[in-house]
Design an enzyme around this catalytic site. Structure first.
Site, PDB file in Angstrom:
ATOM      1  N   ASN A 221      38.204  28.595  35.105  1.00  0.00           N
ATOM      2  CA  ASN A 221      37.116  28.598  36.463  1.00  0.00           C
ATOM      3  C   ASN A 221      36.410  29.849  36.032  1.00  0.00           C
ATOM      4  OD1 ASN A 221      38.510  31.210  37.404  1.00  0.00           O
ATOM      5  ND2 ASN A 221      40.194  29.934  37.284  1.00  0.00           N
ATOM      6  N   LYS A 353      51.936  32.369  51.217  1.00  0.00           N
ATOM      7  CA  LYS A 353      52.227  33.193  49.829  1.00  0.00           C
ATOM      8  C   LYS A 353      52.985  34.336  50.230  1.00  0.00           C
ATOM      9  CE  LYS A 353      48.961  31.060  46.898  1.00  0.00           C
ATOM     10  NZ  LYS A 353      48.614  30.898  45.549  1.00  0.00           N
TER      11      LYS A 353
HETATM   12  O1  PMT Z   1      36.147  37.815  39.087  1.00  0.00           O
HETATM   13  P1  PMT Z   1      35.066  37.586  40.013  1.00  0.00           P
HETATM   14  O2  PMT Z   1      33.916  36.783  39.195  1.00  0.00           O
HETATM   15  O3  PMT Z   1      34.710  38.890  40.355  1.00  0.00           O
HETATM   16  O4  PMT Z   1      35.183  37.111  41.317  1.00  0.00           O
HETATM   17  C1  PMT Z   1      36.263  37.433  42.286  1.00  0.00           C
HETATM   18  C2  PMT Z   1      37.110  36.360  42.885  1.00  0.00           C
HETATM   19  C3  PMT Z   1      36.349  35.124  43.566  1.00  0.00           C
HETATM   20  C4  PMT Z   1      37.995  35.848  41.503  1.00  0.00           C
HETATM   21  C5  PMT Z   1      38.252  36.981  43.709  1.00  0.00           C
HETATM   22  O5  PMT Z   1      37.550  37.636  44.826  1.00  0.00           O
HETATM   23  C6  PMT Z   1      39.153  35.866  44.168  1.00  0.00           C
HETATM   24  O6  PMT Z   1      38.931  35.467  45.126  1.00  0.00           O
HETATM   25  N1  PMT Z   1      40.479  36.040  43.517  1.00  0.00           N
HETATM   26  C7  PMT Z   1      41.525  34.949  43.766  1.00  0.00           C
HETATM   27  C8  PMT Z   1      40.938  33.621  43.299  1.00  0.00           C
HETATM   28  C9  PMT Z   1      42.161  32.764  43.434  1.00  0.00           C
HETATM   29  O7  PMT Z   1      42.715  32.082  42.614  1.00  0.00           O
HETATM   30  O8  PMT Z   1      42.236  32.176  44.859  1.00  0.00           O
HETATM   31  P2  PMT Z   1      43.533  31.069  45.187  1.00  0.00           P
HETATM   32  O9  PMT Z   1      42.886  31.000  46.869  1.00  0.00           O
HETATM   33  O10 PMT Z   1      43.310  29.913  44.526  1.00  0.00           O
HETATM   34  O11 PMT Z   1      44.646  31.850  45.163  1.00  0.00           O
HETATM   35  C10 PMT Z   1      45.356  32.639  46.280  1.00  0.00           C
HETATM   36  C11 PMT Z   1      45.990  33.813  45.559  1.00  0.00           C
HETATM   37  O12 PMT Z   1      46.922  33.486  45.110  1.00  0.00           O
HETATM   38  C12 PMT Z   1      45.114  34.705  44.775  1.00  0.00           C
HETATM   39  O13 PMT Z   1      45.397  36.068  44.967  1.00  0.00           O
HETATM   40  C13 PMT Z   1      45.680  34.295  43.228  1.00  0.00           C
HETATM   41  O14 PMT Z   1      45.516  35.503  42.506  1.00  0.00           O
HETATM   42  C14 PMT Z   1      46.822  33.992  43.490  1.00  0.00           C
HETATM   43  N2  PMT Z   1      47.624  32.851  42.731  1.00  0.00           N
HETATM   44  C15 PMT Z   1      47.013  31.950  42.552  1.00  0.00           C
HETATM   45  C16 PMT Z   1      47.545  30.712  41.752  1.00  0.00           C
HETATM   46  C17 PMT Z   1      48.659  30.992  41.088  1.00  0.00           C
HETATM   47  N3  PMT Z   1      49.422  30.167  40.228  1.00  0.00           N
HETATM   48  N4  PMT Z   1      49.289  32.298  40.978  1.00  0.00           N
HETATM   49  C18 PMT Z   1      48.559  33.243  41.842  1.00  0.00           C
HETATM   50  O15 PMT Z   1      48.952  34.489  41.835  1.00  0.00           O
END
Ligand code: PMT
Length: 408
Positions: A221, A353
């Site tokens: 991504n 979560k």
């Molecule tokens: O890296 P940058 O370019 O500075 O951009 C920042 C960002 C947009 C990446 C950051 O601010 C952000 O939003 N990070 C989380 C991205 C994400 O994967 O979001 P999600 O909504 O898909 O996941 C929710 C949470 O679960 C997140 O804390 C993620 O780290 C966690 N997760 C998700 C899937 C997984 N298999 N394991 C996880 O721990």
């Protein structure tokens, strides 16, 4: 040398803190005595260092009278070197404050010049630095200055101001030095955060994960790691013991971060997080791939008449596993990257979560790879709060403040 400032009784909030105050050549140098007065009144030991430019606006006698400490300025002074060498000056400080920091001095810092006492001791300095820029608005907006600010920020320099308003040359705009009371507040909050977060163990995930399809192709991504790295740096500067676990990124972690672990896939990230436990705080800013290919091919998949069918398998949810772990950190913070219905989807994620806080960002607008971010801050059992758009460093600072309040 002890001189009397006649300040009367002291409040002692900054007792035992030594602040090296560098005053450089800007008209705002006339505010430095007021800053010294506030710091000394609060119990700090202030050692003034005056550049040649700074001495055009304020005298060493004024600074040392208020600081009740000798004021230093000459790199080649035999007396000064005998009393306190320039290397030692940077060693005894708990914090180096540059107020005002002129455009010229900021450029010197960025390029690592050491042609006077102030710039030389900064080169030799390992302590946190807080900089209060002061200059004409056009100089502040100049690409050269902004590039210098970016590069110094990456190296861990903290900023207070500049602010908008009338400057001495009668132009209006951002460039005016923050008021001494605001610089004083920034110094106080630096030490508050440092004492509360000192040695708190923090695990931070950042950047993307890369999931191999075959030795040539992968799924990933757009995460650059900037947001997670900014948080790691801000927490390290606040004294926390940070382990930063990140996917493939083009960033250099700040040397203040205790441990940095580079991984590629979600499975590797999960393993590294597990090995880093126990911790007091976990912050999951990584954009972890939700799925990986069930069967990674050992050889490059050959192009055929029909495209291959990829069967996916779910990756472990690292955030959920931390929040439900028997060694659960006291504070578990997640992010949510959404492209629609930000609040609704983020609120559902906070519950699903099982984390304590969630920082939601709309990645359709910005966030991925950008220098700025806009956060909707959700805390379990509280109403979401919208943070205004700000730099990723400022988001990190704001989060550090919230964490500091949580542990107070
Ligand atoms: O890296 P940058 O370019 O500075 O951009 C920042 C960002 C947009 C990446 C950051 O601010 C952000 O939003 N990070 C989380 C991205 C994400 O994967 O979001 P999600 O909504 O898909 O996941 C929710 C949470 O679960 C997140 O804390 C993620 O780290 C966690 N997760 C998700 C899937 C997984 N298999 N394991 C996880 O721990």
């Amino acid at each position: 040398m002890k001189l009397s400032s006649g300040l009367g009784p002291r409040a002692y909030g900054l007792t035992k803190k030594t602040i090296l105050l560098i005053v450089t050549g800007s008209i705002a140098a006339y505010k430095a005595p007021e800053l010294i007065r506030l710091l000394v009144k609060d119990g700090a030991r202030v050692i003034p260092v005056l550049t040649k430019g700074g001495a055009q606006f304020v005298t060493p006698l004024t600074l040392q009278t208020l600081a009740e400490e000798k004021s230093y300025s000459d790199l080649f002074s035999l007396t000064d070197e005998a009393e306190m060498g320039h290397i030692k000056l940077s060693r005894i400080a708990d914090l180096v404050v540059i107020a005002p920091a002129s455009a010229d001095f900021i450029a010197k810092m960025a390029y690592g010049l050491g042609d006077d006492l102030a710039s030389t001791l900064l080169l030799a300095n390992k302590k946190p630095v807080l900089c209060a820029p002061a200059m004409n608005p056009q100089m502040w907006a100049a690409s050269a200055t902004q590039d210098n600010i970016k590069s110094l920020t990456k190296r861990g320099v903290n900023w207070v101001g500049p602010v908008s308003g009338d400057v001495a040359c009668h132009e209006d705009g951002v460039g005016r030095m923050a008021e001494p009371t605001d610089i004083f507040a920034a110094i106080k909050s630096h030490f508050t955060a440092s004492s509360i977060l000192k040695n708190k163990k923090v695990i931070i995930t950042a950047g993307p994960t890369v999931e191999a399809i075959d030795p040539v192709r992968f799924m990933s991504n757009h995460s650059s790691g900037k947001q997670g790295f900014a948080i790691a740096q801000a927490l390290a500067l606040a004294g926390a013991d940070v382990t930063l676990i990140h996917g493939p990124v083009c960033l250099n972690p700040s040397p203040r971060i205790k441990k940095t672990i580079a991984v590629t896939s979600a499975l590797e990230m999960q393993k590294a997080v597990e090995a880093a436990l126990p911790a007091d705080i976990a912050i999951c800013a990584a954009a972890v791939a939700d799925w990986r290919v069930k069967q990674t091919q050992d050889n490059k998949i050959k192009k055929a008449a029909t495209p291959p069918t990829l069967t996916m398998q779910e990756n472990p949810d690292i955030l959920l596993s931390l929040a439900t772990h028997k060694k659960r950190p006291k504070l578990v913070i997640g992010f949510a990257a959404e492209t629609e219905k930000l609040e609704k989807h983020a609120a559902a994620k906070l519950t699903r979560k099982k984390c304590d806080w969630l920082l939601a960002n709309d990645v359709a607008k910005h966030a991925f790879g950008a220098d700025h971010n806009q956060i909707l801050f959700l805390q379990k059992g509280k109403k979401p709060v919208s943070w205004k758009e700000m730099s990723k460093q400022d988001v990190a600072e704001k989060l550090v403040q919230a964490i500091t309040t949580f542990f107070k």
